[in-house]
Scaffold this motif. Sequence first.
Motif, PDB file in Angstrom:
ATOM      1  N   UNK A 147       0.877  -1.171   0.000  1.00 65.10           N
ATOM      2  CA  UNK A 147       0.000   0.000   0.000  1.00 65.10           C
ATOM      3  C   UNK A 147       0.910   1.216   0.000  1.00 65.10           C
ATOM      4  N   UNK A 148       0.762   2.060  -1.005  1.00 65.62           N
ATOM      5  CA  UNK A 148       1.597   3.246  -1.118  1.00 65.62           C
ATOM      6  C   UNK A 148       0.696   4.472  -1.048  1.00 65.62           C
ATOM      7  N   UNK A 149       1.142   5.492  -0.325  1.00 65.36           N
ATOM      8  CA  UNK A 149       0.397   6.737  -0.189  1.00 65.36           C
ATOM      9  C   UNK A 149       1.300   7.881  -0.622  1.00 65.36           C
ATOM     10  N   UNK A 150       0.803   8.678  -1.569  1.00 65.55           N
ATOM     11  CA  UNK A 150       1.502   9.874  -2.017  1.00 65.55           C
ATOM     12  C   UNK A 150       0.787  11.076  -1.420  1.00 65.55           C
ATOM     13  N   UNK A 180       0.274   1.226  -9.897  1.00 66.28           N
ATOM     14  CA  UNK A 180      -1.126   1.572  -9.690  1.00 66.28           C
ATOM     15  C   UNK A 180      -1.264   3.047  -9.291  1.00 66.28           C
ATOM     16  N   UNK A 181      -0.378   3.498  -8.422  1.00 62.63           N
ATOM     17  CA  UNK A 181      -0.372   4.904  -8.017  1.00 62.63           C
ATOM     18  C   UNK A 181      -0.074   5.808  -9.211  1.00 62.63           C
ATOM     19  N   UNK A 204      -2.064   3.746  -3.900  1.00 62.20           N
ATOM     20  CA  UNK A 204      -1.913   2.659  -4.853  1.00 62.20           C
ATOM     21  C   UNK A 204      -1.758   1.356  -4.095  1.00 62.20           C
ATOM     22  N   UNK A 205      -2.197   0.282  -4.720  1.00 63.11           N
ATOM     23  CA  UNK A 205      -2.112  -1.039  -4.082  1.00 63.11           C
ATOM     24  C   UNK A 205      -1.547  -2.048  -5.064  1.00 63.11           C
ATOM     25  N   UNK A 206      -0.852  -3.031  -4.524  1.00 65.10           N
ATOM     26  CA  UNK A 206      -0.314  -4.107  -5.340  1.00 65.10           C
ATOM     27  C   UNK A 206      -0.167  -5.365  -4.517  1.00 65.10           C
TER      28      UNK A 206
END
Length: 86
Positions: free
Chosen positions: A24-27, A64-65, A36-38
């Motif tokens: 899980x990535x947060x910008x 995804x992000x 974004x998720x993967x």
Amino acid sequence: MPHTTEWTMRLHLFEDDDGTTRAHVVLDTGTTALTGRGTAHCHPADAYVPEIGDELAAGRAVENLARRLLNTAERDIEAPRIVNTG
């Protein structure tokens, strides 16, 4: 006109007992946050190498992000603008 800003990105990795790695990535742009998720799945016949699952899941989350960020930019480009003539 010159413009400088700093955005922060946080990436979280989680591995489940079944060999699934989730990312899980947060910008954070300072005015909005996009995520974004993967995921990555370890095949039972493959050797257990956690770094590979991390790399795949993280890469997919960032990809995804990136798609979400590009979609946001495209919507912003197409949005009508109010011009201040004042």
